[in-house]
Design a protein around this motif. Sequence first.
Motif, PDB file in Angstrom:
ATOM      1  N   LYS B   8       0.855  -1.184   0.000  1.00 50.07           N
ATOM      2  CA  LYS B   8       0.000   0.000   0.000  1.00 50.07           C
ATOM      3  C   LYS B   8       0.884   1.224   0.000  1.00 50.07           C
ATOM      4  O   LYS B   8       1.846   1.306   0.753  1.00 50.07           O
ATOM      5  N   LYS B   9       0.552   2.188  -0.878  1.00 51.21           N
ATOM      6  CA  LYS B   9       1.294   3.447  -0.879  1.00 51.21           C
ATOM      7  C   LYS B   9       0.908   4.232   0.368  1.00 51.21           C
ATOM      8  O   LYS B   9      -0.278   4.429   0.634  1.00 51.21           O
ATOM      9  N   ILE B  10       1.878   4.675   1.138  1.00 51.87           N
ATOM     10  CA  ILE B  10       1.568   5.460   2.334  1.00 51.87           C
ATOM     11  C   ILE B  10       1.517   6.937   1.966  1.00 51.87           C
ATOM     12  O   ILE B  10       0.474   7.570   2.043  1.00 51.87           O
ATOM     13  N   LYS B  11       2.658   7.482   1.555  1.00 48.35           N
ATOM     14  CA  LYS B  11       2.702   8.884   1.148  1.00 48.35           C
ATOM     15  C   LYS B  11       4.062   9.171   0.533  1.00 48.35           C
ATOM     16  O   LYS B  11       4.961   8.343   0.602  1.00 48.35           O
ATOM     17  N   MET B  12       4.190  10.350  -0.031  1.00 44.96           N
ATOM     18  CA  MET B  12       5.497  10.787  -0.499  1.00 44.96           C
ATOM     19  C   MET B  12       6.118  11.708   0.535  1.00 44.96           C
ATOM     20  O   MET B  12       5.424  12.441   1.233  1.00 44.96           O
ATOM     21  N   THR B  13       7.412  11.648   0.621  1.00 43.44           N
ATOM     22  CA  THR B  13       8.139  12.537   1.518  1.00 43.44           C
ATOM     23  C   THR B  13       9.550  12.687   0.970  1.00 43.44           C
ATOM     24  O   THR B  13       9.768  12.420  -0.199  1.00 43.44           O
ATOM     25  N   ARG B  14      10.481  13.150   1.804  1.00 41.70           N
ATOM     26  CA  ARG B  14      11.857  13.253   1.315  1.00 41.70           C
ATOM     27  C   ARG B  14      12.779  12.427   2.174  1.00 41.70           C
ATOM     28  O   ARG B  14      12.429  11.988   3.252  1.00 41.70           O
ATOM     29  N   GLN B 107       3.568  -1.223  -9.832  1.00 40.19           N
ATOM     30  CA  GLN B 107       2.365  -1.217 -10.654  1.00 40.19           C
ATOM     31  C   GLN B 107       1.182  -0.832  -9.786  1.00 40.19           C
ATOM     32  O   GLN B 107       1.052  -1.308  -8.661  1.00 40.19           O
ATOM     33  N   GLY B 108       0.323   0.041 -10.295  1.00 37.47           N
ATOM     34  CA  GLY B 108      -0.844   0.442  -9.540  1.00 37.47           C
ATOM     35  C   GLY B 108      -1.863   1.099 -10.450  1.00 37.47           C
ATOM     36  O   GLY B 108      -1.607   1.294 -11.633  1.00 37.47           O
ATOM     37  N   THR B 109      -3.016   1.450  -9.869  1.00 35.82           N
ATOM     38  CA  THR B 109      -4.039   2.143 -10.640  1.00 35.82           C
ATOM     39  C   THR B 109      -3.826   3.636 -10.477  1.00 35.82           C
ATOM     40  O   THR B 109      -3.860   4.146  -9.367  1.00 35.82           O
ATOM     41  N   SER B 110      -3.588   4.334 -11.601  1.00 37.34           N
ATOM     42  CA  SER B 110      -3.298   5.756 -11.510  1.00 37.34           C
ATOM     43  C   SER B 110      -4.531   6.544 -11.087  1.00 37.34           C
ATOM     44  O   SER B 110      -5.657   6.078 -11.222  1.00 37.34           O
ATOM     45  N   LYS B 111      -4.292   7.733 -10.571  1.00 38.69           N
ATOM     46  CA  LYS B 111      -5.398   8.591 -10.143  1.00 38.69           C
ATOM     47  C   LYS B 111      -6.249   8.979 -11.338  1.00 38.69           C
ATOM     48  O   LYS B 111      -5.715   9.366 -12.388  1.00 38.69           O
ATOM     49  N   ASN B 193      -2.658   7.969  -2.129  1.00 42.56           N
ATOM     50  CA  ASN B 193      -2.170   7.427  -0.859  1.00 42.56           C
ATOM     51  C   ASN B 193      -3.123   6.345  -0.391  1.00 42.56           C
ATOM     52  O   ASN B 193      -4.338   6.462  -0.563  1.00 42.56           O
ATOM     53  N   SER B 194      -2.568   5.308   0.210  1.00 44.82           N
ATOM     54  CA  SER B 194      -3.295   4.118   0.672  1.00 44.82           C
ATOM     55  C   SER B 194      -3.946   3.352  -0.474  1.00 44.82           C
ATOM     56  O   SER B 194      -4.861   2.580  -0.261  1.00 44.82           O
ATOM     57  N   GLY B 195      -3.447   3.552  -1.693  1.00 48.87           N
ATOM     58  CA  GLY B 195      -3.885   2.736  -2.820  1.00 48.87           C
ATOM     59  C   GLY B 195      -3.030   1.480  -2.905  1.00 48.87           C
ATOM     60  O   GLY B 195      -1.876   1.453  -2.500  1.00 48.87           O
ATOM     61  N   MET B 196      -3.622   0.416  -3.458  1.00 50.80           N
ATOM     62  CA  MET B 196      -2.917  -0.848  -3.546  1.00 50.80           C
ATOM     63  C   MET B 196      -1.907  -0.801  -4.683  1.00 50.80           C
ATOM     64  O   MET B 196      -2.212  -0.307  -5.759  1.00 50.80           O
ATOM     65  N   VAL B 197      -0.694  -1.305  -4.428  1.00 52.48           N
ATOM     66  CA  VAL B 197       0.318  -1.379  -5.483  1.00 52.48           C
ATOM     67  C   VAL B 197       0.969  -2.766  -5.473  1.00 52.48           C
ATOM     68  O   VAL B 197       0.961  -3.455  -4.459  1.00 52.48           O
ATOM     69  N   PHE B 198       1.481  -3.127  -6.635  1.00 54.20           N
ATOM     70  CA  PHE B 198       2.219  -4.371  -6.773  1.00 54.20           C
ATOM     71  C   PHE B 198       3.683  -4.004  -7.025  1.00 54.20           C
ATOM     72  O   PHE B 198       3.997  -3.300  -7.970  1.00 54.20           O
ATOM     73  N   ILE B 199       4.548  -4.462  -6.122  1.00 56.81           N
ATOM     74  CA  ILE B 199       5.968  -4.129  -6.217  1.00 56.81           C
ATOM     75  C   ILE B 199       6.697  -5.350  -6.722  1.00 56.81           C
ATOM     76  O   ILE B 199       6.572  -6.424  -6.135  1.00 56.81           O
ATOM     77  N   LYS B 200       7.429  -5.180  -7.829  1.00 58.10           N
ATOM     78  CA  LYS B 200       8.136  -6.348  -8.348  1.00 58.10           C
ATOM     79  C   LYS B 200       9.568  -6.003  -8.706  1.00 58.10           C
ATOM     80  O   LYS B 200       9.903  -4.839  -8.929  1.00 58.10           O
TER      81      LYS B 200
END
Lengths: 111, 210
Positions: B8-14, B107-111, B193-200
């Motif tokens: 799950k994408k949490i958020k962007m930061t630095r 990989q994820g579903t774009s906004k 944020n909090s969208g499902m992603v597939f990390i490969k």
Amino acid sequence: MIEMIDKQLRKDMQDFKPGDDVRVNMRSGEDKKRIQSFEGLVIGIKGEGLNKTFTVRKYSFGVGVEKVFSLHSPLIDSVEILKRGKVRRAKLYYMRKRYGKAARIKEKREY
Amino acid sequence: MIQGLLGKKIKMTRWFDSDGKSVPVTLISCGPCYIIDKSEDSLTIGYNEVKEKKLSKPEAGVLKKKNLPPLKYIKKIKWLGKKEDQPEIGSKLYADAFQVGEMIDVQGTSKGKGFAGVVKRWGFRGGPATHGAKFHRAPGSVGASSFPSRTFPGMRMAGRKGGTNTTVQGLKVVELDKKESVIAVMGSVPGPNSGMVFIKRSVKAKKGKK
């Protein structure tokens, strides 16, 4: 809070506010050992968490100069507070239009 | 070695790297991914624990039979390596399946952007805003006249933008938190944020380079 973000936060940063005169000591040079300092007025603090930045403004050779620092950057050696200012606003962008006598800020004295 | 994990994408930061340079990162919480099933060269993993009533009865039944919690997302993923090394059914996979410095694809579903014009959707340049111009953000010509007397299929026009399956390739894992099962990835990742992603593991990463 996620631990790895927490680890990067600078907890040693002094509590300075907009209106304060500060001296920011930055580590620079190739080996990050030379200390370069920038002295001026804090005119705003922006952002949250690791993204927090502050803007310092000064007059240098008759020209206004502003520098934005990343508050949690490991390149900041230290921030010294030279003077506490008494201001009523969080962002002092009106200082950009002032210079000389008009650009004074009342000092906050603690009794 | 498993090819990828769900997260799950949490958020962007630095992130400040060892040189003190600021790097834009996305935090992704990956796992725990439960292993539901396995075959010769793949594992079926499930992610995101939910209440049982959120699943259909057949979905919940399969998981219940294997003594697993109700899981919302289920995906079959390649196993890269020997079959003997495969983990047991019911065990969990965490972010430490990846390594710091590794290249990954996300990989994820774009906004969803809604109905977008041709400038936003396809990057057309549009025309000048002033100087008497009458052509601003319009698509312009869509083809010639008497021949072919039709518009060719696949002509780029206005329409729905976003909300599609998108992959971003070649992102670097900057930092990894084993305890919370979170990875920090350099760059941006599709979806909210909090969208499902597939990390490969990256398909394009150079071999032998880490």
